[in-house]
Design a protein around this motif. Structure first.
Motif, PDB file in Angstrom:
ATOM      1  N   PRO A  10      14.931  56.988   9.541  1.00  0.00           N
ATOM      2  CA  PRO A  10      14.263  56.882   9.145  1.00  0.00           C
ATOM      3  C   PRO A  10      14.275  57.179   7.667  1.00  0.00           C
ATOM      4  O   PRO A  10      15.389  57.326   7.580  1.00  0.00           O
ATOM      5  N   SER A  11      12.841  57.279   6.973  1.00  0.00           N
ATOM      6  CA  SER A  11      13.239  57.549   5.212  1.00  0.00           C
ATOM      7  C   SER A  11      13.055  59.080   5.324  1.00  0.00           C
ATOM      8  O   SER A  11      12.312  59.750   5.143  1.00  0.00           O
ATOM      9  N   THR A  12      14.306  59.707   5.293  1.00  0.00           N
ATOM     10  CA  THR A  12      14.723  61.697   4.944  1.00  0.00           C
ATOM     11  C   THR A  12      15.415  62.036   3.750  1.00  0.00           C
ATOM     12  O   THR A  12      16.078  60.842   3.698  1.00  0.00           O
ATOM     13  N   ARG A  13      15.435  63.409   4.081  1.00  0.00           N
ATOM     14  CA  ARG A  13      16.369  63.855   2.585  1.00  0.00           C
ATOM     15  C   ARG A  13      17.795  63.760   3.571  1.00  0.00           C
ATOM     16  O   ARG A  13      18.167  63.138   2.052  1.00  0.00           O
ATOM     17  N   GLU A  14      18.203  63.825   4.719  1.00  0.00           N
ATOM     18  CA  GLU A  14      19.622  63.971   4.671  1.00  0.00           C
ATOM     19  C   GLU A  14      20.965  62.956   4.991  1.00  0.00           C
ATOM     20  O   GLU A  14      19.751  61.514   4.723  1.00  0.00           O
ATOM     21  N   TYR A  59       9.893  53.693  18.153  1.00  0.00           N
ATOM     22  CA  TYR A  59       9.800  54.724  17.276  1.00  0.00           C
ATOM     23  C   TYR A  59       8.497  55.319  17.694  1.00  0.00           C
ATOM     24  O   TYR A  59       8.588  56.185  16.777  1.00  0.00           O
ATOM     25  N   ARG A  60       8.659  55.809  18.696  1.00  0.00           N
ATOM     26  CA  ARG A  60       7.831  56.773  19.384  1.00  0.00           C
ATOM     27  C   ARG A  60       8.455  57.811  19.393  1.00  0.00           C
ATOM     28  O   ARG A  60       7.951  58.839  18.952  1.00  0.00           O
ATOM     29  N   ALA A  61       9.630  57.159  19.740  1.00  0.00           N
ATOM     30  CA  ALA A  61      10.508  59.141  20.134  1.00  0.00           C
ATOM     31  C   ALA A  61      10.900  58.934  18.187  1.00  0.00           C
ATOM     32  O   ALA A  61      10.977  60.194  17.992  1.00  0.00           O
ATOM     33  N   ILE A  69       9.480  54.796   8.505  1.00  0.00           N
ATOM     34  CA  ILE A  69      10.307  54.616   9.582  1.00  0.00           C
ATOM     35  C   ILE A  69      10.905  52.613   9.297  1.00  0.00           C
ATOM     36  O   ILE A  69       9.958  52.194   8.998  1.00  0.00           O
ATOM     37  N   SER A  70      11.858  52.400   8.865  1.00  0.00           N
ATOM     38  CA  SER A  70      12.089  51.295   8.127  1.00  0.00           C
ATOM     39  C   SER A  70      13.110  50.466   9.523  1.00  0.00           C
ATOM     40  O   SER A  70      13.621  51.626  10.879  1.00  0.00           O
ATOM     41  N   ALA A  71      12.553  49.519  10.266  1.00  0.00           N
ATOM     42  CA  ALA A  71      13.432  48.943  10.850  1.00  0.00           C
ATOM     43  C   ALA A  71      13.360  47.049  11.067  1.00  0.00           C
ATOM     44  O   ALA A  71      12.444  46.751  10.077  1.00  0.00           O
ATOM     45  N   GLN A  72      14.660  46.161  10.988  1.00  0.00           N
ATOM     46  CA  GLN A  72      15.098  44.982  11.128  1.00  0.00           C
ATOM     47  C   GLN A  72      15.087  44.986  11.934  1.00  0.00           C
ATOM     48  O   GLN A  72      15.679  45.432  13.172  1.00  0.00           O
ATOM     49  N   ILE A  73      14.566  43.934  12.597  1.00  0.00           N
ATOM     50  CA  ILE A  73      15.233  43.336  14.078  1.00  0.00           C
ATOM     51  C   ILE A  73      14.459  41.759  13.509  1.00  0.00           C
ATOM     52  O   ILE A  73      14.299  40.946  13.144  1.00  0.00           O
ATOM     53  N   LYS A  74      16.161  41.697  14.476  1.00  0.00           N
ATOM     54  CA  LYS A  74      16.256  39.636  14.970  1.00  0.00           C
ATOM     55  C   LYS A  74      16.253  39.395  16.365  1.00  0.00           C
ATOM     56  O   LYS A  74      16.331  40.435  17.004  1.00  0.00           O
TER      57      LYS A  74
END
Length: 102
Positions: A10-14, A59-61, A69-74
């Motif tokens: 996730p893109s968060t500030r933490e 993703y749902r979680a 939310i950023s995702a990289q998938i191979k």
């Protein structure tokens, strides 16, 4: 059989993403699929529908409280039995003639 390597963040500030990674790993672990956690992502093994369902569940979680939310998938598909994570490592270790740190 599919090997799917992915990371979802996730893109968060933490600065630390560990609480989100733990949330995702809980989903993966409860899926019953074979997986391997790495410092940069997670590899899961199963048929197409199974591994894609796990990615969707992860993703749902996160979507409950993560607006971005950023995702990289191979994905690597090869017809045949499972245990490819293990057999791929064993093949390289056989060529080298020693065990590797995995």
């Amino acid at each position: 059989m599919v090997l799917l390597e992915f990371s979802m963040t996730p893109s968060t500030r933490e600065e630390s993403k560990s609480p989100y990674v733990a949330r995702i790993l809980d989903v993966i672990d409860k899926s019953g699929l074979s997986y391997q956690l790495t410092p940069m992502g997670t590899i899961i093994e199963g048929d197409w529908a199974e591994v894609m369902a796990v990615v969707t569940d992860c993703y749902r979680a996160l979507e409950v409280d993560c607006p971005r939310i950023s995702a990289q998938i191979k994905i690597d598909y090869r017809a045949g039995p499972n245990s490819r994570m293990k057999s791929k490592m064993e093949a390289v270790e056989t060529i080298l003639g020693r065990k590797l740190s995995t």
